[in-house]
Design a protein around this motif. Structure first.
Motif, short mmCIF file in Angstrom:
data_model
loop_
_atom_site.label_atom_id
_atom_site.label_comp_id
_atom_site.label_asym_id
_atom_site.label_seq_id
_atom_site.Cartn_x
_atom_site.Cartn_y
_atom_site.Cartn_z
N SER A 1 51.63 43.61 57.74
CA SER A 1 50.43 44.33 58.43
C SER A 1 49.18 44.39 57.25
N PRO A 2 47.99 44.28 57.38
CA PRO A 2 47.20 44.52 56.40
C PRO A 2 47.16 45.85 56.00
N ARG A 3 46.80 46.15 54.67
CA ARG A 3 46.82 47.52 54.10
C ARG A 3 45.41 48.08 54.32
N PRO A 4 45.48 49.30 54.83
CA PRO A 4 44.23 50.14 54.79
C PRO A 4 43.68 50.19 53.62
N PRO B 1 41.24 44.86 41.41
CA PRO B 1 41.54 44.14 42.88
C PRO B 1 42.07 42.78 42.63
N GLU B 2 42.14 42.16 41.67
CA GLU B 2 42.85 40.93 41.56
C GLU B 2 44.22 40.90 41.18
N VAL B 3 44.91 41.97 41.17
CA VAL B 3 46.17 42.48 41.23
C VAL B 3 46.76 42.28 42.48
N GLY B 4 47.77 41.41 42.74
CA GLY B 4 48.52 41.37 44.01
C GLY B 4 47.79 41.28 45.08
N ARG B 5 46.64 40.34 44.95
CA ARG B 5 46.13 40.14 46.23
C ARG B 5 45.94 38.39 46.57
#
Length: 64
Positions: free
Chosen positions: A21-24, A60-64
């Motif tokens: 599920s998407p992470r909050p 933000p560029e890590v793990g997305r």
């Protein structure tokens, strides 16, 4: 003293379900406060998870 991991099937199932599920979005100060709490409690697994989460929020560029 052994450093063997204890099998936690319910924890593994919860992690698998959460990863589907998407992470909050959490605020970095909240994550860091929880990281400090986990460290004070001696929860090495929690420290590891929260440290990785803090990096993901800070970069933000890590793990997305």
């Amino acid at each position: 003293m052994s450093t063997a991991l204890v099998r936690r099937p319910t924890e593994d199932a919860a992690i698998r379900a959460a990863s589907r599920s998407p992470r909050p979005c959490l605020y970095l100060p909240v994550i860091l406060a929880e990281l400090i709490s986990a460290n004070r409690l001696g929860d090495r697994h929690g420290v590891n998870l929260l440290a990785h989460r803090a990096v993901r929020e800070a970069l933000p560029e890590v793990g997305r």
